[in-house]
Design a protein around this motif. Structure first.
Motif, PDB file in Angstrom:
ATOM      1  N   ASP A 108       0.848  -1.201   0.000  1.00 22.70           N
ATOM      2  CA  ASP A 108       0.000   0.000   0.000  1.00 22.70           C
ATOM      3  C   ASP A 108       0.871   1.233   0.000  1.00 22.70           C
ATOM      4  O   ASP A 108       1.737   1.373   0.857  1.00 22.70           O
ATOM      5  CB  ASP A 108      -0.885   0.023   1.261  1.00 22.70           C
ATOM      6  CG  ASP A 108      -2.072  -0.903   1.103  1.00 22.70           C
ATOM      7  OD1 ASP A 108      -2.477  -1.109  -0.049  1.00 22.70           O
ATOM      8  OD2 ASP A 108      -2.579  -1.413   2.112  1.00 22.70           O
TER       9      ASP A 108
ATOM     10  N   ASN B 140      -3.484   5.218  -1.278  1.00 24.52           N
ATOM     11  CA  ASN B 140      -4.566   5.080  -0.290  1.00 24.52           C
ATOM     12  C   ASN B 140      -5.326   6.390  -0.119  1.00 24.52           C
ATOM     13  O   ASN B 140      -6.537   6.404   0.068  1.00 24.52           O
ATOM     14  CB  ASN B 140      -3.998   4.644   1.072  1.00 24.52           C
ATOM     15  CG  ASN B 140      -3.647   3.160   1.065  1.00 24.52           C
ATOM     16  OD1 ASN B 140      -3.863   2.489   0.056  1.00 24.52           O
ATOM     17  ND2 ASN B 140      -3.115   2.661   2.152  1.00 24.52           N
TER      18      ASN B 140
ATOM     19  N   ASP C   8     -10.298   0.152  10.215  1.00 26.13           N
ATOM     20  CA  ASP C   8      -9.026  -0.327   9.655  1.00 26.13           C
ATOM     21  C   ASP C   8      -8.457   0.654   8.626  1.00 26.13           C
ATOM     22  O   ASP C   8      -7.269   0.954   8.617  1.00 26.13           O
ATOM     23  CB  ASP C   8      -9.225  -1.695   8.965  1.00 26.13           C
ATOM     24  CG  ASP C   8      -9.378  -2.794   9.997  1.00 26.13           C
ATOM     25  OD1 ASP C   8      -9.279  -2.443  11.201  1.00 26.13           O
ATOM     26  OD2 ASP C   8      -9.612  -3.954   9.626  1.00 26.13           O
ATOM     27  N   TRP C   9      -9.332   1.137   7.749  1.00 29.26           N
ATOM     28  CA  TRP C   9      -8.844   1.983   6.647  1.00 29.26           C
ATOM     29  C   TRP C   9      -8.169   3.237   7.174  1.00 29.26           C
ATOM     30  O   TRP C   9      -7.184   3.715   6.610  1.00 29.26           O
ATOM     31  CB  TRP C   9     -10.003   2.354   5.721  1.00 29.26           C
ATOM     32  CG  TRP C   9      -9.546   3.188   4.561  1.00 29.26           C
ATOM     33  CD1 TRP C   9      -9.691   4.519   4.386  1.00 29.26           C
ATOM     34  CD2 TRP C   9      -8.794   2.737   3.438  1.00 29.26           C
ATOM     35  NE1 TRP C   9      -9.097   4.931   3.227  1.00 29.26           N
ATOM     36  CE2 TRP C   9      -8.531   3.848   2.614  1.00 29.26           C
ATOM     37  CE3 TRP C   9      -8.307   1.473   3.032  1.00 29.26           C
ATOM     38  CZ2 TRP C   9      -7.825   3.756   1.424  1.00 29.26           C
ATOM     39  CZ3 TRP C   9      -7.615   1.393   1.844  1.00 29.26           C
ATOM     40  CH2 TRP C   9      -7.368   2.523   1.052  1.00 29.26           C
TER      41      TRP C   9
ATOM     42  N   TYR D 223      -6.278   3.740   9.580  1.00 31.00           N
ATOM     43  CA  TYR D 223      -4.866   3.589   9.995  1.00 31.00           C
ATOM     44  C   TYR D 223      -3.971   3.073   8.866  1.00 31.00           C
ATOM     45  O   TYR D 223      -2.810   2.779   9.079  1.00 31.00           O
ATOM     46  CB  TYR D 223      -4.786   2.693  11.238  1.00 31.00           C
ATOM     47  CG  TYR D 223      -5.535   3.353  12.378  1.00 31.00           C
ATOM     48  CD1 TYR D 223      -5.010   4.473  13.012  1.00 31.00           C
ATOM     49  CD2 TYR D 223      -6.785   2.897  12.760  1.00 31.00           C
ATOM     50  CE1 TYR D 223      -5.707   5.112  14.023  1.00 31.00           C
ATOM     51  CE2 TYR D 223      -7.499   3.535  13.769  1.00 31.00           C
ATOM     52  CZ  TYR D 223      -6.949   4.651  14.395  1.00 31.00           C
ATOM     53  OH  TYR D 223      -7.643   5.290  15.393  1.00 31.00           O
ATOM     54  N   LYS D 224      -4.550   2.985   7.655  1.00 29.52           N
ATOM     55  CA  LYS D 224      -3.699   2.678   6.491  1.00 29.52           C
ATOM     56  C   LYS D 224      -3.182   3.970   5.876  1.00 29.52           C
ATOM     57  O   LYS D 224      -2.565   3.964   4.823  1.00 29.52           O
ATOM     58  CB  LYS D 224      -4.503   1.897   5.444  1.00 29.52           C
ATOM     59  CG  LYS D 224      -4.760   0.452   5.848  1.00 29.52           C
ATOM     60  CD  LYS D 224      -5.447  -0.295   4.725  1.00 29.52           C
ATOM     61  CE  LYS D 224      -5.656  -1.752   5.136  1.00 29.52           C
ATOM     62  NZ  LYS D 224      -6.443  -2.487   4.158  1.00 29.52           N
ATOM     63  N   ASN D 225      -3.513   5.082   6.507  1.00 28.19           N
ATOM     64  CA  ASN D 225      -3.057   6.393   6.036  1.00 28.19           C
ATOM     65  C   ASN D 225      -2.183   7.016   7.112  1.00 28.19           C
ATOM     66  O   ASN D 225      -2.168   6.556   8.248  1.00 28.19           O
ATOM     67  CB  ASN D 225      -4.260   7.318   5.797  1.00 28.19           C
ATOM     68  CG  ASN D 225      -5.123   6.829   4.662  1.00 28.19           C
ATOM     69  OD1 ASN D 225      -4.820   7.039   3.513  1.00 28.19           O
ATOM     70  ND2 ASN D 225      -6.203   6.136   5.000  1.00 28.19           N
TER      71      ASN D 225
END
Length: 941
Positions: free
Chosen positions: A415, A420, A445-446, A448-450
């Motif tokens: 990722d 993202n 969840d999404w 903390y993907k940033n």
């Protein structure tokens, strides 16, 4: 009519032997023709009737002139001869198809008649007691006026001069008590063409007198002309020539006279008002513009068409009349509801007071039911299922496999923060207003993907997903407001603002929640809260919000972070007071610009501060003049940029040709450095011509020239101007041009072209643009910046799964929404420097587009606002201004049952006579009632 020329045209030929021979043959044949008298007769023959008419007219002229001064030819006999001429002329000119023969036969006598007319006044004297002689002169004046229409010299206006002299004689006759003779002064009896010709000469004469020094404000110097105008205008209006009547009144600067006419009634007021409204686009003088619209407003009010009167009032920016209009239609509750729906669509913050239904009306103005209606339409069209970014990207369709397959081949997917972030925006815009998605609403969840600003964008996206649904949205956002992460918290604060964009809520949660953060110490919270307030209260002109933001604008401690806060606060104030010309806000912004250091003014976001000032005067034309003078005193390059932003915003949508020329003049200078003002001028051209078809077409041609001949900075702004000019309108030729520019070697031109493609196709799901954007994502798969731009364009294209639009012009392309246009301008000005805005940390400015987002639906409802499906025809809108009869307003239509979606250039009309609509324009939510005169067609058994 010119007499038939009997001379044959002479052909000059080279004197070769061949030609000599030919010419001899021709001479022989000519001689043989001359010898045969029968042939002569057939060539020059005139029918028996025509010869008789010609002889009769010539006899009448010689009797009238009485060259031999015979005593037996008395005035009554001469009058009879003149009567014959008048009758022949009138019967001939009243027909529109045949050539008036009497005009043709009287042509050689024109000069003789003119001389005789002069002699009646001179030699024979104008003894006022001699009524017959006076009547003779008056009628002869009329005849000469008609003849001069085709024979008079163009500049001398002879037709008008004779008619004015004749009118004076008729007036004298009336004073002498000969009313029967005076009644003969009837302009209409000479036919429409004569009236039209006279009207043209009146305009020329009026201008000539003004140039000669007459004061147009006073009636005295133009008394004779205005007397004629008072006759011609009612004649034109009663004969379906409303456009010509209005043109004449505009020509003589007396448009207000149209309000005194009794001949404007329910049969023709729509045509009159449509022509007035469309004419306003071509008025370069702001006072004339105001007067034309004011006249249309008054006519609508007289005819009790309060909904249309409100549309015109909004177009003029005259919100003071709203309470009066609502009070005037106190009996008609449905009309009031429909007017409140229009106020809600325009985001006008009006509070209804002292009305029995004030609670319901205020709900409609506050758009409180908008989310509910939008979701019902989505269910009806079966598009409730949430979409993922991958559904939009369709990477599996990539022709070369792109990077997606290579990633699959290597096992685990990596990722990237930028990818993202792009997915966050795509997800937010595609599911806007639907209240559910597959990234943010199920779990965290999404988020903390940033990282950092990416987290902020992700938590803010919840506001867009829950758009307009304040109560449910707040419940979902609330938990993020107490996060330990500053960025998540800032995103939640921004989400609260996005959520309530254009929606008024009694609890006013946005102000309550963001108040403390604006006053707090956290820089990122301040930035998010400013943006949130700007989006939530766009166009509301709320003083309490202004008092909260002004201290941020006026703070003095310098530093890059401070200038960012100042700029965002200034921009938010511009959005909140869009088009309101507020002195406090304007004064504070200009003061801050004057006091700022060079370092602050060089800040990448200082241009948003200038845009804030421009938005204050959006569409207000000459009201920005004083501010312009103040701006020009600033000694920094930003002064030029701000002046152009302010001027172009002030004339936005006006179609003012002079301003467009000024902007083109700015672009003519060849600069490669410090050319921001030129970029603003290019966008300004798009802005000024927006919403006015002729100007927009001419602007497209100008943009072609700019791309050919100008330097890079100008070329970089051209795609953005094309985008702003065609919002949510994917016109084939414009998309074609942008597609070419999206492959330009200059990175900024191509990135701007990609964003502009998204802007042009916003909310349309246009398959051609979707294909082009997919190809671009492969073409630029190694360029992170370009891919991000492609993703943003895809997000706009599929916005709200095709149920939303960004188009700021609504109500049958008559009204421009200030807050919507402001939101689009924020995106456009961000693209002037993508590296430091959308491709850096302030990508959240994209959320300003929320102010422009509106459902593009048509719903018909009953009196209690419950749905009532009705058949409607939806087709391409056709311009019917100034056309006779009842022309078709749409073409190539399809018949649907409501709810239906309507695109930018489309128009809807009811497909059944069973119901009547309360509003004259079928857009948004329309209340329909049963038609009392409807009789169902009985089917034959």
């Amino acid at each position: 009519m010119a007499p038939k020329d009997t001379d044959k045209p002479v052909e000059l030929m080279a004197e070769t032997e061949q030609n000599k021979g030919d010419s001899k043959d021709k001479k022989k044949s000519k001689k043989s023709n001359d010898a045969d008298p029968a042939i002569v007769d057939t060539e020059n023959a005139m029918s028996e009737e025509d010869r008789e008419l010609k002889e009769r007219l010539e006899t009448c002229v010689s009797t009238l002139i009485n060259e031999g001064n015979e005593a037996s030819v008395t005035v009554p006999i001469r009058l009879k001869a003149l009567d014959v001429i008048v009758t022949e002329l009138r019967s001939a000119t009243s027909s529109m198809t045949s050539v008036p023969k009497p005009l043709k036969f009287l042509r050689p006598k024109f000069e003789v008649l003119k001389e005789h007319y002069g002699s009646i006044g001179g030699d024979e004297g104008t003894d006022l007691g001699d009524k017959e002689l006076l009547f003779l002169r008056a009628r002869l004046g009329d005849v000469l006026a008609v003849l001069a229409m085709t024979l008079g010299k163009h500049d001398e206006r002879e037709s008008l001069k004779f008619k004015l002299k004749g009118t004076r004689d008729y007036e004298t006759l009336a004073k002498l008590g000969d009313n029967a003779a005076a009644a003969d002064n009837n302009l209409g009896s000479w036919g429409h063409e004569f009236v039209r010709s006279l009207a043209g000469e009146i305009g020329q004469e009026y201008n000539a007198r003004v140039i000669a020094g007459a004061d147009p404000e006073e009636d005295e110097p133009f008394q004779d002309l205005l007397g004629m105008v008072d006759v011609i205008v009612p004649f034109n209006v009663s004969h379906n020539a409303e456009a010509e009547a209005i043109d004449l009144l505009i020509e003589v600067q007396r448009l207000k006279k149209i309000l005194e006419l009794d001949s404007i009634d329910q049969n023709n007021y729509r045509r009159v008002c449509l022509y007035l409204i469309k004419t306003a686009d071509f008025m370069s003088d702001p006072d004339d513009y105001e007067e034309v619209l004011e006249s249309a407003y008054e006519i609508f009010r007289k005819q009790k068409q309060y909904y249309d009167a409100l549309r015109v009032a909004i177009r003029m920016g005259n919100e003071e009349v709203i309470p009066d209009l609502l009070a005037e239609c106190s009996e008609d509750k449905l009309m009031k509801k429909q007017m409140c729906l229009l106020l809600g669509r325009q985001r006008i913050n009006h509070e209804v007071e002292g009305d029995d239904d004030e609670e319901e009306l205020n709900e409609l103005i506050g758009n409180e039911k908008l989310s509910e209606e939008f979701l019902k339409v989505a269910q009806d069209l079966d598009v409730m299922d949430p979409k993922t970014p991958e559904d939009i990207y369709k990477s599996h369709l990539a022709e070369t496999g792109g990077f997606s397959r290579r990633r699959d081949a290597s096992g685990a997917q990596v990722d990237s923060a930028r990818a993202n972030l792009a997915s966050t925006y795509v997800n937010a815009f595609v599911n806007a207003g639907f209240g559910q998605d597959k990234l943010m609403t199920p779990d965290n969840d999404w988020l903390y993907k940033n990282k950092d600003h990416g987290m902020m964008a992700a938590s803010a996206s919840l506001g867009l997903i829950q758009l307009w649904n304040v109560e449910e949205g707040l419940a979902q956002i609330d938990k993020f407001l107490y996060s330990s992460e500053d960025y998540v918290k800032a995103g939640a604060a921004l989400a609260v603002g996005i959520l309530s964009s254009g929606v008024r809520n009694d609890a006013d949660p946005t102000l309550a929640l963001l108040d403390e953060h604006i006053r707090g110490d956290s820089h990122v919270m301040k930035c998010a809260s400013c943006t949130g307030l700007g989006i939530a209260y766009a166009g509301s002109a709320r003083e309490d919000v202004m008092e909260l933001l002004l201290p941020l604008v006026e703070q003095e401690n310098s530093g890059p972070t401070t200038m960012l806060e100042v700029s965002l606060a200034g921009l938010a104030l511009g959005m909140i007071y869009v088009g309101k010309c507020d002195d406090d806000v304007g004064g504070s912004i200009v003061q801050r610009l004057m006091e700022a250091t060079d370092e602050e003014l060089n800040h990448s976001h200082a241009k948003f501060f200038c845009l804030g000032l421009g938005l204050l005067f959006l569409g207000r034309m000459e009201k920005a003049e004083a501010m312009l003078e103040a701006i020009r005193t600033i000694e920094h390059k930003i002064s030029k940029f701000t002046a152009i932003v302010l001027e172009t915003c002030a004339y936005a949508g006006s179609g003012n040709v002079l301003k467009v020329q000024e902007m083109l003049h700015q672009c003519a200078e060849h600069l490669t450095e410090e050319a921001e003002h030129q970029m603003a001028a290019v966008i300004g051209i798009g802005l000024i011509t927006m919403g006015e078809d002729v100007g927009a077409e001419m602007a497209l041609r100008s943009f072609d020239h700019l791309l050919h001949y100008c330097e890079l900075p100008v070329k970089r702004a051209v795609p953005l101007a094309l985008g702003a000019l065609n919002v949510s309108n994917p016109d084939f030729s414009v998309i074609d041009q942008l597609s070419r520019l999206s492959h330009d070697p200059d990175a900024e031109i191509s990135q701007n072209a990609i964003i502009a493609m998204g802007l042009c196709s916003a909310g349309t799901n246009n398959s051609r643009v979707a294909g082009l954007l997919r190809q671009l994502s492969e073409f630029y798969n190694k360029e992170a910046g370009h891919v991000f731009c492609v993703r943003i364009a895809q997000a706009m294209l599929h916005m709200g799964k095709g149920l939303l639009t960004l188009n700021p012009i609504h109500s049958d392309r008559m009204i421009t929404s200030g807050s919507a246009l402001g939101g689009i301008l924020v995106l456009v000005y961000s693209c002037l420097d993508l590296k430091s805005t959308l491709l850096d940390k302030t990508h959240y400015l994209l959320y300003y587009l929320t102010c422009a987002i509106n459902p593009r639906m048509l719903i018909t409802v009953n009196e209690d606002l419950s749905w009532r499906p009705v058949t409607v025809r939806v087709g391409q809108a056709v311009e019917t201004v100034g056309q006779a009869g009842k022309p078709k307003t749409i073409t190539g239509f399809q018949t649907h049952t409501t709810p239906v979606l309507i695109s930018t250039k489309e128009r809807a009309e009811l497909g059944t006579e069973e119901v009547l609509s309360v509003s004259s324009v079928l857009e948004g939510i329309v209340i329909v009632t049963d038609n009392p005169d409807y009789e169902p067609i009985e089917s034959s058994s």
